[in-house]
Design a protein around this motif. Structure first.
Motif: not given
Length: 99
Positions: A18-23, A93-98
């Motif tokens: 689920g990581a989408r950012t550096i943080e 993960n994208i499908v699951e978490n939209k």
């Protein structure tokens, strides 16, 4: 790409979590970003789901928003995951978490 293979794997594994950012990447891995060049490469990688077909996170999210509710449907819509398949966990993960 000049990013070390171990760091590349860490980024991809964190994306699948689920990581989408550096943080978020730093929260989900023990990655150490050495310099601005690495940072830029990692930021670019975080925006991309499928390297083989050059499909972005944004494209996959849009496919999901438009009704693609499985990895297979996202693949049909975007082409992501249709070559080597290594990005399927990120798509899932994208499908699951939209997001």
């Amino acid at each position: 790409m000049n990013l070390d293979i171990e760091k590349y794997k860490k980024v991809r594994m964190a994306q699948a979590q689920g990581a989408r950012t550096i943080e978020e990447l730093k929260e989900k891995s023990d990655i150490v970003i050495e310099n601005n060049e690495e940072l830029k490469e990692i930021e670019t990688l975080l925006q991309n789901v499928c390297k083989c077909k050059n499909v972005s996170v944004k494209e996959v999210v849009n496919a999901v928003k438009n009704g693609a509710d499985t990895v297979e449907k996202v693949s049909e819509s975007t082409g992501a995951g249709t070559v080597c398949g290594r990005c399927k966990s990120i798509i899932a993960n994208i499908v699951e978490n939209k997001r």
